[in-house]
Design an enzyme around this catalytic site. Structure first.
Site, PDB file in Angstrom:
ATOM      1  N   SER A   7     -39.182  -6.020   3.838  1.00 33.35           N
ATOM      2  CA  SER A   7     -39.850  -4.719   3.653  1.00 33.35           C
ATOM      3  C   SER A   7     -39.248  -3.859   2.555  1.00 33.35           C
ATOM      4  O   SER A   7     -39.838  -2.837   2.202  1.00 33.35           O
ATOM      5  CB  SER A   7     -39.822  -3.928   4.961  1.00 33.35           C
ATOM      6  OG  SER A   7     -40.752  -4.481   5.850  1.00 33.35           O
TER       7      SER A   7
ATOM      8  N   LYS B 197     -41.590  -3.038  -0.191  1.00 29.65           N
ATOM      9  CA  LYS B 197     -42.721  -2.102  -0.056  1.00 29.65           C
ATOM     10  C   LYS B 197     -42.677  -0.936  -1.035  1.00 29.65           C
ATOM     11  O   LYS B 197     -43.692  -0.632  -1.681  1.00 29.65           O
ATOM     12  CB  LYS B 197     -42.821  -1.598   1.391  1.00 29.65           C
ATOM     13  CG  LYS B 197     -43.260  -2.694   2.377  1.00 29.65           C
ATOM     14  CD  LYS B 197     -43.092  -2.243   3.824  1.00 29.65           C
ATOM     15  CE  LYS B 197     -43.509  -3.325   4.814  1.00 29.65           C
ATOM     16  NZ  LYS B 197     -43.127  -3.003   6.194  1.00 29.65           N
TER      17      LYS B 197
ATOM     18  N   TYR C 241     -48.773 -10.201   0.287  1.00 30.86           N
ATOM     19  CA  TYR C 241     -47.740  -9.373   0.944  1.00 30.86           C
ATOM     20  C   TYR C 241     -46.617 -10.259   1.497  1.00 30.86           C
ATOM     21  O   TYR C 241     -45.434  -9.944   1.356  1.00 30.86           O
ATOM     22  CB  TYR C 241     -48.401  -8.548   2.058  1.00 30.86           C
ATOM     23  CG  TYR C 241     -47.421  -7.974   3.053  1.00 30.86           C
ATOM     24  CD1 TYR C 241     -46.724  -6.806   2.773  1.00 30.86           C
ATOM     25  CD2 TYR C 241     -47.187  -8.615   4.273  1.00 30.86           C
ATOM     26  CE1 TYR C 241     -45.805  -6.289   3.690  1.00 30.86           C
ATOM     27  CE2 TYR C 241     -46.275  -8.108   5.188  1.00 30.86           C
ATOM     28  CZ  TYR C 241     -45.592  -6.954   4.894  1.00 30.86           C
ATOM     29  OH  TYR C 241     -44.677  -6.451   5.796  1.00 30.86           O
TER      30      TYR C 241
ATOM     31  N   TYR D  10     -38.740   3.673   9.062  1.00 29.50           N
ATOM     32  CA  TYR D  10     -39.685   3.583  10.185  1.00 29.50           C
ATOM     33  C   TYR D  10     -39.530   4.759  11.146  1.00 29.50           C
ATOM     34  O   TYR D  10     -39.373   5.891  10.711  1.00 29.50           O
ATOM     35  CB  TYR D  10     -39.529   2.241  10.919  1.00 29.50           C
ATOM     36  CG  TYR D  10     -39.491   1.069   9.998  1.00 29.50           C
ATOM     37  CD1 TYR D  10     -40.535   0.850   9.104  1.00 29.50           C
ATOM     38  CD2 TYR D  10     -38.421   0.191   9.968  1.00 29.50           C
ATOM     39  CE1 TYR D  10     -40.518  -0.221   8.242  1.00 29.50           C
ATOM     40  CE2 TYR D  10     -38.396  -0.884   9.102  1.00 29.50           C
ATOM     41  CZ  TYR D  10     -39.443  -1.082   8.243  1.00 29.50           C
ATOM     42  OH  TYR D  10     -39.423  -2.123   7.390  1.00 29.50           O
TER      43      TYR D  10
ATOM     44  N   VAL E 175     -36.175  -6.546   7.322  1.00 33.46           N
ATOM     45  CA  VAL E 175     -35.624  -7.391   8.385  1.00 33.46           C
ATOM     46  C   VAL E 175     -34.803  -8.563   7.844  1.00 33.46           C
ATOM     47  O   VAL E 175     -34.181  -9.289   8.617  1.00 33.46           O
ATOM     48  CB  VAL E 175     -36.711  -7.920   9.361  1.00 33.46           C
ATOM     49  CG1 VAL E 175     -37.346  -6.778  10.143  1.00 33.46           C
ATOM     50  CG2 VAL E 175     -37.754  -8.750   8.642  1.00 33.46           C
TER      51      VAL E 175
HETATM   52  N1  GLN Z   1     -42.306  -9.659   6.349  1.00 32.94           N
HETATM   53  C1  GLN Z   1     -41.927  -8.810   7.444  1.00 32.94           C
HETATM   54  C2  GLN Z   1     -43.155  -8.482   8.286  1.00 32.94           C
HETATM   55  O1  GLN Z   1     -44.208  -8.263   7.748  1.00 32.94           O
HETATM   56  C3  GLN Z   1     -41.299  -7.569   6.923  1.00 32.94           C
HETATM   57  C4  GLN Z   1     -40.934  -6.585   8.007  1.00 32.94           C
HETATM   58  C5  GLN Z   1     -39.714  -5.788   7.718  1.00 32.94           C
HETATM   59  O2  GLN Z   1     -38.907  -6.119   6.860  1.00 32.94           O
HETATM   60  N2  GLN Z   1     -39.532  -4.726   8.486  1.00 32.94           N
HETATM   61  O3  GLN Z   1     -43.081  -8.422   9.487  1.00 32.94           O
END
Ligand code: GLN
Length: 357
Positions: free
Chosen positions: A103, A106, A229, A281, A299
């Protein structure tokens, strides 16, 4: 009969908190930018080493396992890096160990899309408010009248990727890969094993994308957008790369190592605002309260923290808390923000002028 008929499908609602007129009037004013610099290099190096020494023993948290390939991450890995807006580099620990960006991609994809479409357009199409819910929340889509709360949670991030310019999926993916590579200052490549692992278990993200399509809040084929994505999340980076990428967001969109302008200063500023409200988040408020800097976690174990005008901080440690934020990364960043004096909300009162006799 479907209850969905009562929901205003495809009618974009004004984003919550929109103040018509007042904000665009502010945007028309000439802008002044106030920045500072990091403390002296010796102190930065000493405190970075100290943060690593202090938090390496922490064993709290767990590696992500909902993407099977991520479960193999070594929980002892721990890297920290800082790149200043003037191009000085500092690193300690496993700062050259590659891991998937997840993420943390993003904000960079959002920045590239905002740069291509304009900040007003992306605000209308994606939203810029906190969802207050976990990153993969489906209920956030149902609760939010705009459907996508912001580009930092999965729904808004997949919608952001659906806006990436390009004639076909391959061109869109190349726009993302090349764009993130310019932020990093080197060519980034995908971890095929993590990509394939997430692709095989991607029902939730595909479900979110299809749901958004039903609400008219995804702007290309939903499965194609989810695939691009997932590729962007699988890009391999090091902590040092993330510090350069973060420093580019701290330097008005110019990479301080390559000196290339990657995005315009306005898209950069808007990206930091979205990071501040939603980058961590449902813990974004708590993060801002303790650390006082815009940041984004993934993550894969990475966190970027942007120190506007001064530089970028990055951490890597795969042990995550229950919101998906790296535990050692959170502790080290809070420590460095305090000891290096980085919190953007902190100010020392100016002395009162001496009364003139
Ligand atoms: N690729 C992961 C997902 O879409 C990314 C989530 C994250 O890093 N919080 O669940």
């Amino acid at each position: 009969m479907s209850t969905r008929a009562s929901v205003p499908v495809n009618v974009p609602e004004p984003p919550l908190g929109h103040i018509p007129g007042a904000l665009s009037a502010a945007a028309a004013q000439p802008q002044r930018i106030s920045t500072g610099s990091l403390p002296d290099p010796g102190l930065v190096r000493r405190l970075l080493d100290e943060a690593h020494r202090r938090f390496a023993p922490v064993q709290d948290g767990a590696v992500a396992n909902y993407i099977p390939a991520l479960a193999a991450a070594d929980p002892d890995r721990f890297g920290l890096a800082i790149v200043s807006a003037t191009g000085e580099r500092y690193a300690v620990g496993d700062a050259r160990h590659p891991f998937t960006i997840q993420s943390v991609s993003k904000p960079f994809v959002f920045a590239l899309v905002a740069n291509a479409l304009g900040h007003e357009e992306v605000k209308q199409l994606l939203g810029v408010n906190n969802s207050g819910l976990p990153f993969d929340s489906v209920i956030a889509v149902e609760l939010n009248p705009g459907r996508t709360a912001n580009p930092m949670v999965n729904a808004g991030a997949i919608a952001t990727t659906s806006l990436v310019p390009g004639a076909d999926a391959a061109a869109k993916w190349e726009f993302v890969r090349a764009g993130l590579s310019r932020f990093a200052g080197r060519e980034l490549a995908m971890d095929d094993e993590v990509y394939e692992s997430e692709s095989r278990t991607n029902d939730r993200n595909e479900g979110i994308a299809r749901l958004l399509k039903g609400y008219g809040r995804i702007y290309s084929d939903p499965l194609e957008a989810t695939d691009v994505y997932t590729r962007q999340c699988s890009l391999l980076v090091t902590t040092e790369d993330l510090a350069v990428m973060s420093a580019t967001l701290a330097d008005g969109g110019v990479n301080p190592i390559t000196r290339e302008r990657v995005i315009d200063a306005d898209s950069c500023k808007r990206t930091l605002a979205v990071l501040a409200t939603a980058g961590m988040y449902e813990r974004s408020g708590e993060w801002l309260y303790e650390v006082g800097l815009p940041a984004k976690s993934g993550v894969g174990g990475g966190i970027i923290t942007v120190i506007p005008g001064k530089g970028g901080l990055a951490s890597y440690s795969p042990l995550l808390d229950d919101a998906g934020n790296s535990v050692r990364g959170t502790l080290a960043t809070a420590f460095l923000s305090t000891t290096l004096g980085l919190n953007v909300f902190a100010s020392a009162p100016l002395p009162f002028p001496e009364p003139t006799p």
